[in-house]
Scaffold this motif. Structure first.
Motif, PDB file in Angstrom:
ATOM      1  N   UNK A  31       3.622   0.485   7.895  1.00  0.00           N
ATOM      2  CA  UNK A  31       4.245   0.610   8.696  1.00  0.00           C
ATOM      3  C   UNK A  31       4.674   2.291   9.083  1.00  0.00           C
ATOM      4  N   UNK A  32       5.226   2.856   7.295  1.00  0.00           N
ATOM      5  CA  UNK A  32       4.915   3.595   7.082  1.00  0.00           C
ATOM      6  C   UNK A  32       4.076   4.931   6.439  1.00  0.00           C
TER       7      UNK A  32
ATOM      8  N   UNK B 271      16.728   4.860   5.905  1.00  0.00           N
ATOM      9  CA  UNK B 271      16.243   3.951   5.247  1.00  0.00           C
ATOM     10  C   UNK B 271      14.834   4.030   4.701  1.00  0.00           C
TER      11      UNK B 271
ATOM     12  N   UNK C  54      16.259  -3.372   0.170  1.00  0.00           N
ATOM     13  CA  UNK C  54      17.499  -4.706   0.743  1.00  0.00           C
ATOM     14  C   UNK C  54      16.281  -6.557   0.350  1.00  0.00           C
TER      15      UNK C  54
ATOM     16  N   UNK D 295      23.801  -1.726   8.461  1.00  0.00           N
ATOM     17  CA  UNK D 295      23.948  -3.366   9.976  1.00  0.00           C
ATOM     18  C   UNK D 295      25.514  -3.431  10.547  1.00  0.00           C
TER      19      UNK D 295
ATOM     20  N   UNK E 184      16.754   5.861  10.058  1.00  0.00           N
ATOM     21  CA  UNK E 184      15.262   5.687  10.114  1.00  0.00           C
ATOM     22  C   UNK E 184      14.959   6.423   9.080  1.00  0.00           C
TER      23      UNK E 184
ATOM     24  N   UNK F  47      24.545  -0.876   4.148  1.00  0.00           N
ATOM     25  CA  UNK F  47      23.248  -0.151   4.399  1.00  0.00           C
ATOM     26  C   UNK F  47      22.942   0.026   6.202  1.00  0.00           C
TER      27      UNK F  47
ATOM     28  N   UNK G  27       5.799  -2.857   4.883  1.00  0.00           N
ATOM     29  CA  UNK G  27       6.356  -1.056   4.714  1.00  0.00           C
ATOM     30  C   UNK G  27       5.290  -0.465   4.591  1.00  0.00           C
TER      31      UNK G  27
END
Lengths: 252, 221
Positions: free
Chosen positions: A105-106, A77, A82, A50, A74, A48, A102
């Motif tokens: 934010x996006x 992602x 997850x 991280x 990004x 993922x 989300x």
């Protein structure tokens, strides 16, 4: 599809993953299993993004994930959802706000569109009407389902689940497994689950990867588990005498 | 999202710290007034100087420095614990996987809120300290009402107010940056989180005092 090619991961002098190569297929529930300390969580965190691998590469379809810069990572992602072991819901936000996070934010969706999307996700995880509750006001199983709803709200292509059944009773575990399986098939996504739960292995394991001491020692699906003569697999899956008796009965 | 979070932080830092800052400031002013009245008694220095000393002492030094040292303890430890808790509960990982720039999302609103609100708190602190000095010296007969007011209005240098705001601004950045750093990079469990919270306060206090000295050197020479 996600492909790991000869993944090596070391922390200081300790080599945790020793050359893992495998493919996690689209539309299937891919399970990573293994004893504690085998490297499952490290592998999931590498997949993922991280953690960064010490060696090897990770491919998201045709994109080499290990060579992307921060901005490109990004972008990828935004196609990833997850579910965390402890759900990782934001305590100060309501269920609705957590799932909407989300989207806020996006996306440039209107308030109404966002609410519709949140309600659709809540419906998918059978939590209609829980919008205004806080994470502390719902049970562990419900928190997991809210976590799933948040993970799928942007219609991800890849879904990662870290121990989705930990701390849940057997019945709720089955519900969570069925839900993940259903979402995987209906949305045709690549799902990777890190689990200890043997029921999950036998019920939803389309592609099972067994790790032992940082190495991939067995790979197959749930129907091949019973027939496999891999000693490590049998030791791990049928660790208890009760399960061994069940397996023997099934084979007879 | 950033705007909402910035507003929340402004409320937490500003409104949440008003009582403690007010209480400390009133006593700073009161104690300073009584102390100077005692030190000036029997001297050939005019009594109205008490008002003048209280004003400049609070504006130049006590209000920005003491307020920010207190805020480092209250707000700084809270920031470190909040962000550290999010790190331990995988909230930061969750945000990163969503593609959120976590440093910007978690730290920037706190920094902006602190830069806006802490100078306001310092202004309030200076005013309350002066009131505290008045309450401790005028009703008790140490100095008359007109003497205190005369002292407050004497030898006023506007540059001192500028110095107060420079200090407040720099201290706000220090306490926010240090506290957020300690929380953001915390590792381990509850013991480490406690340590990070303590370190946030200790390092902030040391850096604030050091910065205080440097600012004074730069702005007064």
């Amino acid at each position: 599809m996600i492909r790991a090619e000869n993944i090596i991961k070391s922390f200081d002098e300790t080599e945790v993953l020793k050359g893992i190569s495998t493919t996690f297929e689209t539309g299937k529930t891919n399970l990573i299993i293994g004893r504690s300390g085998a490297g499952k969580t490290v592998l999931l965190k590498l997949l993922v993004g991280l953690l960064k691998p010490t060696g090897g590469s990770i491919w998201y379809d045709d994109v080499n994930f290990s060579e992307l810069d921060k901005k490109q990572v990004r972008n990828i992602r935004m196609e990833v959802g997850m579910l965390f072991q402890g759900s990782a819901l934001f305590d100060s936000l309501t269920v609705e706000e957590n799932i909407r996070f989300p989207l806020d934010m996006f996306t440039n969706k209107t308030r109404k569109e966002k609410l519709d999307q949140v309600n659709y996700c809540l419906e998918r995880v059978n939590l209609e009407g829980s919008n205004d509750k806080y994470p502390s006001e719902v049970s562990g199983g419900m928190q997991k389902r809210v976590g799933i709803a948040r993970a799928i709200v942007l219609n991800p292509k890849y879904l990662f689940c870290d121990e989705p059944n930990s701390g849940l009773d057997p019945k709720t575990s089955i519900l969570i497994d069925e839900l993940i399986k259903k979402i995987t098939i209906e949305n045709n996504i690549t799902t990777i689950i890190n689990t200890h739960d043997m029921n999950s292995v036998m019920e939803i394991g389309d592609n099972i990867v067994l790790l032992y001491d940082g190495r991939l020692v067995w790979q197959g699906n749930q129907s091949e588990v019973l027939e496999s003569d891999s000693e490590m697999l049998q030791d791990f899956i049928f660790a208890s005498p009760f399960l061994r008796r069940l397996r023997n009965a099934a084979l007879r | 999202m950033y705007w909402k979070e910035t507003m929340r932080q402004m409320n937490d830092i500003g409104v949440g710290s008003l009582v403690i800052v007010g209480l400390i400031s009133v006593f700073i002013g009161a104690v300073a007034a009584v102390q100077f009245a005692y030190q000036l008694s029997g001297q050939m220095i005019p009594r109205y100087y008490i008002g003048y000393i209280i004003r400049d002492l609070t504006i130049i030094e006590l209000s920005p420095t003491i307020t920010c040292l207190v805020l480092a303890g209250k707000v700084g430890s809270n920031m470190a614990a909040e962000i550290g808790g999010m790190r331990q509960k995988e909230h930061i990982d969750a945000m990163e996987i969503m593609g959120v720039n976590t440093a910007a999302y978690l730290i920037l609103p706190k920094l902006i809120a602190a830069i806006v609100v802490i100078p306001m708190l310092v202004s309030i602190s200076a005013f309350v300290s002066i009131v505290g000095g008045y309450l401790a010296s005028v009703p008790t007969g140490e100095i008359t009402d007109s003497e205190y007011i005369r002292g407050l209005r004497s030898f006023f240098v506007p540059y001192n107010v500028f110095m107060m705001y420079v200090k407040a601004f720099v201290f706000a950045i220090i306490l926010t940056a240090v506290s957020c750093y300690q929380g953001y990079f915390v590792k381990g469990g509850s013991v480490e989180l406690g340590e990070a919270s303590t370190q946030a306060v200790v390092y902030s206090d040391i850096l604030i005092l050091l910065a205080d000295y440097i600012i004074v050197l730069i702005l007064t020479t």
